[in-house]
Every structure is written in structure tokens, then in C-alpha cells.
Design a protein around this motif. Structure first.
Motif, mmCIF file in Angstrom:
data_model
loop_
_atom_site.group_PDB
_atom_site.id
_atom_site.type_symbol
_atom_site.label_atom_id
_atom_site.label_comp_id
_atom_site.label_asym_id
_atom_site.label_seq_id
_atom_site.Cartn_x
_atom_site.Cartn_y
_atom_site.Cartn_z
ATOM 1 N N ALA A 256 0.828 -1.206 0.000
ATOM 2 C CA ALA A 256 0.000 0.000 0.000
ATOM 3 C C ALA A 256 0.863 1.256 0.000
ATOM 4 C CB ALA A 256 -0.928 -0.005 1.214
ATOM 5 N N LEU A 257 1.989 1.211 0.717
ATOM 6 C CA LEU A 257 2.880 2.367 0.754
ATOM 7 C C LEU A 257 3.442 2.668 -0.633
ATOM 8 C CD1 LEU A 257 4.437 4.490 2.380
ATOM 9 C CD2 LEU A 257 6.204 2.769 2.781
ATOM 10 N N CYS A 260 0.657 4.025 -2.857
ATOM 11 C CA CYS A 260 0.289 5.406 -2.521
ATOM 12 C C CYS A 260 1.329 6.394 -3.032
ATOM 13 C CB CYS A 260 0.146 5.560 -1.010
ATOM 14 S SG CYS A 260 -1.333 4.777 -0.334
ATOM 15 N N SER A 264 0.197 8.663 -6.179
ATOM 16 C CA SER A 264 0.052 10.107 -5.984
ATOM 17 C C SER A 264 0.829 10.894 -7.033
ATOM 18 C CB SER A 264 0.520 10.495 -4.577
ATOM 19 O OG SER A 264 1.895 10.190 -4.412
ATOM 20 N N ALA A 275 5.565 13.198 -2.715
ATOM 21 C CA ALA A 275 5.307 11.757 -2.594
ATOM 22 C C ALA A 275 6.437 11.066 -1.832
ATOM 23 C CB ALA A 275 5.154 11.143 -3.992
ATOM 24 N N VAL A 278 5.798 11.547 1.759
ATOM 25 C CA VAL A 278 4.768 10.601 2.193
ATOM 26 C C VAL A 278 5.382 9.217 2.402
ATOM 27 C CG1 VAL A 278 2.657 9.405 1.481
ATOM 28 C CG2 VAL A 278 2.885 11.860 1.101
ATOM 29 N N GLY A 282 5.454 7.223 5.828
ATOM 30 C CA GLY A 282 4.805 5.911 5.851
ATOM 31 C C GLY A 282 5.750 4.802 6.286
ATOM 32 N N LEU A 307 -4.649 9.978 5.877
ATOM 33 C CA LEU A 307 -5.668 9.823 4.829
ATOM 34 C C LEU A 307 -6.703 10.935 4.919
ATOM 35 C CD1 LEU A 307 -6.217 5.947 4.914
ATOM 36 C CD2 LEU A 307 -4.968 7.271 3.210
ATOM 37 N N VAL A 310 -5.299 14.137 3.467
ATOM 38 C CA VAL A 310 -5.287 14.092 2.001
ATOM 39 C C VAL A 310 -6.687 14.351 1.454
ATOM 40 C CG1 VAL A 310 -4.943 12.592 0.002
ATOM 41 C CG2 VAL A 310 -3.281 12.591 1.863
#
Length: 524
Positions: A256-257, A260, A264, A275, A278, A282, A307, A310
Motif C-alpha cells: 500500500a505504501l 500510494c 500520488s 510523494a 509521504v 509511511g 488519509l 489528504v
């Protein structure tokens, strides 16, 4: 002899000196800087170099220091180092092995998938190959995998980070390529220049990178079904299935990291630097969750708060300092305050756990060392490029490439051959910083698509890193080989993957749309 002729001879000897000194093993940053200083002095002595040009060095170094895109480099490195040193990688590999292990060649497929994820997050081939060699190779040998096949799989998986975004090396390539593209347009008399971004290069590399990983997996599955003794299924006692909750806990967070971070960028939600930030946050939260030492709710709360922030940022105008913001925007700002505090608290808890677990110090030191090496090389290459151009190197390179039969494609082939050879003694970062500023503007003036050229360059270097007997990846793995496994077995095992690399490179050459279609669709 005229000053221009003297300059051309000095340029030629400058390149010869660079290539010769590289073979000595001296750090490249010292070679670049020393060669540039010596030949600048010779140029001034013979009247072939204007010392006034050296005054531009400070401005170029300042531009490097203040580049917003390059800020992503230490953030991506921090992200990858945190995932590696917090032992998230071994947990991910074990989960993937349990998932695919009951299949013939399942461990090899797991290594390829995990290697792609790790390589994309770190972007450092040596670190990825060594990590995978220490973690995966003993497991594959324990499950009676052929040593040649195991070594080839690990080497190939470790180099996928050169082409699969997001990675540090693609950020550097995108920044250098963008500068070369602007120079090419200015040289053509275009003062309203087009630009390319790191996000476009990420998009261009996505399909070729996934295609290459797919070719690896198809080869592994087909070979193991044809010859089961090469990669047998895991033993029953080791192939015990993980509970679904444990599998999800190991697989979903790191995947998921990556999604994302990359999503993004490709979705236009964030710049590569944003990003990367992030990704760093993360990875820190994942490390805090993995290391434990306390309740998990601060980490979960921080992730949910991120989340929420965002979502608020995409729905409302959150800019502060406006005189009279509308009521919905004002309410959104107040709603963001507790979310930001919760996120800060979760990050603080994660950092405390990483520090207490002895992880944060190692991550910070590695991030600082790698970042310093990259930026020092950037500065040395800037000085080298400045002196090379001041001596008339641009004209020499242009004349050389234009005289090659076959036009722009013949010139591209020669440049790719040179880059392939340089891939043996040099790292990806060093080659990109040295070669692209010199040959890039000339090739792009000939009409070569910059995204296509960047992807071909990444694929070419990836192939060079794997090719026996001098491929750097092979030496990285040989440093962690268990007893009984020889260098000859490594060379034999990696050869089929080199052939797959060449096939992937050929496909991108024959079908440029593999590299240019996705950027055109996303960034139209």
C-alpha cells in the motif's frame, strides 16, 4: 595551432584520462573534480579555456542545492533504508514465500516480486542484492533449489529497481534528462521550451518495468514446470499456510505504501518530492508498528489522520493567510488541526520506537552517507561538464555522433554501447550524471524522444549490471554467497536473465509506445 584545435585535443585527452582513472578504483567524485581542475588549468595556460566560465560553477551548485526535485533523493533513501533495517523485508519475503511456496518455482516468483518492491523503494542495487542474498538464498538452498537458478533470480530481482519506479536513480535521471532536453531545444533556437518531469519518466518506465518482471516470472514458472528439480515446491513442513490475518499484515502495508507513493505522482496529486515525503513518513510508521514496544493505536491513528488530511486537501482550499476564506474552507482547516496533531504524535511514537530498537541511527547514517555521495558526484560532474563544454566538447561530441552511419538511430546505438561498457566499473548514478549531460543534448537535438531515451538508458544499464563477468550485481552477490556456491554458478545462473533483459530492451526499441504511451495518456 588555434585555441579551438587545442581545446578539442584537451577534450579528447580529458575523456581518456577520465576513463583510465575510473579503472583505478579511486572514488569517482575525486576523479571528476581533479580531472576538471587539471584540464581547466591546461586550457587557461594554452588559451583554449576562458577562466571566466568557472564563475558559473557557484550558480550551478546553488541550483543543485535548491532543486525541489532533488530533495526527493534523501527522502526516498530514508524510506528504503527504514523498510530494510526495520526487518520489514524479511517478513515480506517469508509471507510471499508461504503464499507461492507450494508451487514449483514459487520461491523464485516470491523473490522476484519482493525484490521489485524493495528495489523500487531503495533504488540502490547493491543494498537490494545483498539483502536478498542474505535473506532469500539460504531459504532457496534449504528447499533444494538449484544454486545457479537461485543466484540468477536474486541478481535479476535486485536490479529491477533501476527501471521500476519510484526509485532514487529515476529521480536523478529525470532531473538530468530534463536539463539536457532544455539545452537541446535552446540550441535549436526554441526559446519557448517544453519540459519533462520525473513523473513523466516514472510513467514511461512503468510498463517496461512490469513487462520485464513478467518475463522473469514466466521464465521461472515455465522452467520449473519443465524441470521440477531446478525449483521444487516447498517442503510440507515449511509450506504451512499463514493465517489470512498474518498474511495481510505482512503484505498489505508495504505494498500500500508503494502504491500510494507512485499513485500520488502518476495521478497528479503530489509532486515526486511530496510523494517521497509521504513515503518516508509511511515507512517510519510501518517501522514503529513492526518494532512494537507499545500499543498500535497511535500508528493506526496517524495513518488514518494522514488519509483524512489528504481527503480534506483534495476537497477544500486549505491555503492559510487568506483574508476571508469561505466557511467550508475555514471549517476544513479547523478539522485538519486535530488530524495533524494525531499524525505528529504517531510519527513521534514511531521515531522513539525506531530509536529504542537501534534502527533510527543506522537509517540516518546510511541516508546521510548515500545522499552525500550522490550530491558530491553531482557537483563534481557539474564542474567536469562545465570545463568539457568550455573547451568545445559539445561541438566534438556533435560532430562525432553526426558522422556515425544510420543517423540518429546509429548515434543512439553507439551511445548505448558506450553506456553499457561504462556500466561495468561505474554505478547508475555516476553514469547518469557524467554521460547524459554530455551526449543527451546532442541526441535530443537529433529528434530522439527524451522519455524513450531515458527508459532505454535504464534498461541498458540494468542489462550491463547483470552481464558476466564484470557486472557489479554479480560481485555484490558473491560477497554473501554461502559455502559451496561458486562464482561460476552465479555467472551461469544469471545468463538466461541477461537474455530476457536483451529481449525486453529490443521490445522497447521496436515498440517505443511501451515507454511513451502511458506518459501521453496521463500527462496529456
Amino acid at each position: 595551432m588555434s585555441p579551438s584545435a587545442i581545446g578539442q585535443w584537451l577534450d579528447l585527452f580529458m575523456m581518456i584520462a577520465l576513463c583510465t582513472l575510473i579503472m583505478t578504483g579511486i572514488p569517482v567524485v575525486f576523479i571528476l573534480t581533479g580531472t576538471a581542475v587539471v584540464f581547466a588549468g591546461l586550457g587557461i595556460l594554452f588559451g583554449a579555456f576562458d577562466a571566466f566560465l568557472l564563475g558559473a560553477l557557484a550558480q550551478r551548485v546553488f541550483g543543485t542545492m535548491t532543486s525541489e526535485v532533488l530533495i526527493a533523493i534523501p527522502l526516498f533513501i530514508f524510506m528504503g533504508m527504514m523498510l530494510e533495517k526495520s526487518k520489514i523485508a524479511p517478513e515480506l519475503l517469508e509471507a510471499m514465500g508461504r503464499l507461492f511456496g507450494p508451487l514449483r518455482g514459487g520461491l523464485a516468483v516470491s523473490v522476484t516480486l519482493v525484490g521489485a518492491l524493495l528495489a523500487a523503494s531503495t533504488g540502490i542495487v547493491g543494498a537490494t542484492v545483498v539483502t536478498m542474498g542474505l535473506i532469500a538464498l539460504p531459504a532457496m538452498m534449504r528447499n533444494r533449489y538449484q544454486p545457479e537458478f537461485s543466484c540468477g533470480t536474486i541478481c535479476a530481482a535486485g536490479t529491477l529497481g533501476q527501471i521500476i519506479p519510484p526509485s532514487t536513480v529515476m529521480v536523478i535521471l529525470g532531473e538530468v534528462l530534463a536539463a539536457a532536453y532544455q539545452q537541446a531545444q535552446l540550441a535549436q533556437g526554441k526559446f519557448s521550451v517544453e519540459t519533462i518531469s520525473v513523473g513523466q519518466l516514472f510513467a514511461g518506465a512503468m510498463i517496461p518495468g512490469l513487462m520485464l518482471a513478467g518475463l522473469y516470472i514466466l521464465y521461472q514458472v515455465a522452467l520449473c514446470w519443465w524441470k521440477p528439480e531446478i525449483g521444487p515446491a516447498m517442503r510440507r513442513e515449511e509450506a504451512e499456510r499463514l493465517p489470512a490475518s498474518a498474511l495481510a499484515r505482512a503484505l498489505l502495508p508495504p505494498i500500500a505504501l508503494i502504491v500510494c507513493v507512485l499513485g500520488s505522482i502518476l495521478g497528479g496529486i503530489a509532486t515526486p518530492t511530496e510523494a517521497a515525503a509521504v513515503g518516508a513518513v509511511g515507512a517510519t510508521l510501518l517501522a514503529g508498528l513492526r518494532l512494537g514496544g507499545g500499543p498500535a493505536w497511535p500508528i493506526h491513528g496517524a495513518a488514518l489522520s494522514a488519509l483524512g488530511l489528504v481527503a480534506l486537501g483534495s476537497l477544500f482550499d486549505m491555503r492559510i493567510g487568506r483574508e476571508a476564506p469561505p466557511l467550508p474552507d475555514l471549517l476544513a482547516m479547523w478539522a485538519a488541526l486535530p488530524l495533524a496533531l494525531m499524525l505528529a504524535y504517531g510519527i513521534a511514537v514511531s521515531l522513539r520506537r525506531a530509536f529504542g530498537g537501534g534502527v533510527l541511527g543506522g537509517v540516518s547514517h546510511s541516508t546521510m552517507s548515500v545522499t552525500a555521495m550522490i550530491f558530491a558526484t553531482l557537483i563534481g560532474a557539474t564542474l567536469f561538464s562545465l570545463v568539457f563544454r568550455g573547451l568545445g566538447g559539445d561541438d566534438m561530441i556533435r560532430a562525432f555522433l553526426e558522422m556515425i552511419p544510420g543517423g540518429k538511430y546509429g548515434a543512439l546505438f553507439v551511445v548505448m554501447l558506450i553506456v553499457f561498457i561504462l556500466g561495468f566499473p561505474l554505478d547508475f548514478v555516476e553514469i547518469v550524471i557524467i554521460v547524459v549531460p554530455i551526449v543527451g543534448p546532442v541526441l535530443l537535438q537529433m529528434g530522439i524522444d527524451p522519455i524513450w531515451f531515458g527508459v532505454l538508458l535504464a534498461l541498458n544499464l540494468q542489462t550491463s549490471f547483470l552481464t558476466p563477468p564484470l557486472g557489479p550485481t554479480l560481485f555484490y552477490l558473491q560477497g554473501v554467497l554461502p559455502k559451496g556456491v561458486t562464482a561460476r554458478q552465479v555467472y551461469r545462473g544469471v545468463t538466461p536473465f541477461v537474455i530476457l533483459q536483451l529481449l525486453g530492451l529490443l521490445l522497447v526499441v521496436l515498440f517505443p509506445g511501451l515507454a511513451t504511451w502511458l506518459p501521453e495518456v496521463i500527462f496529456k
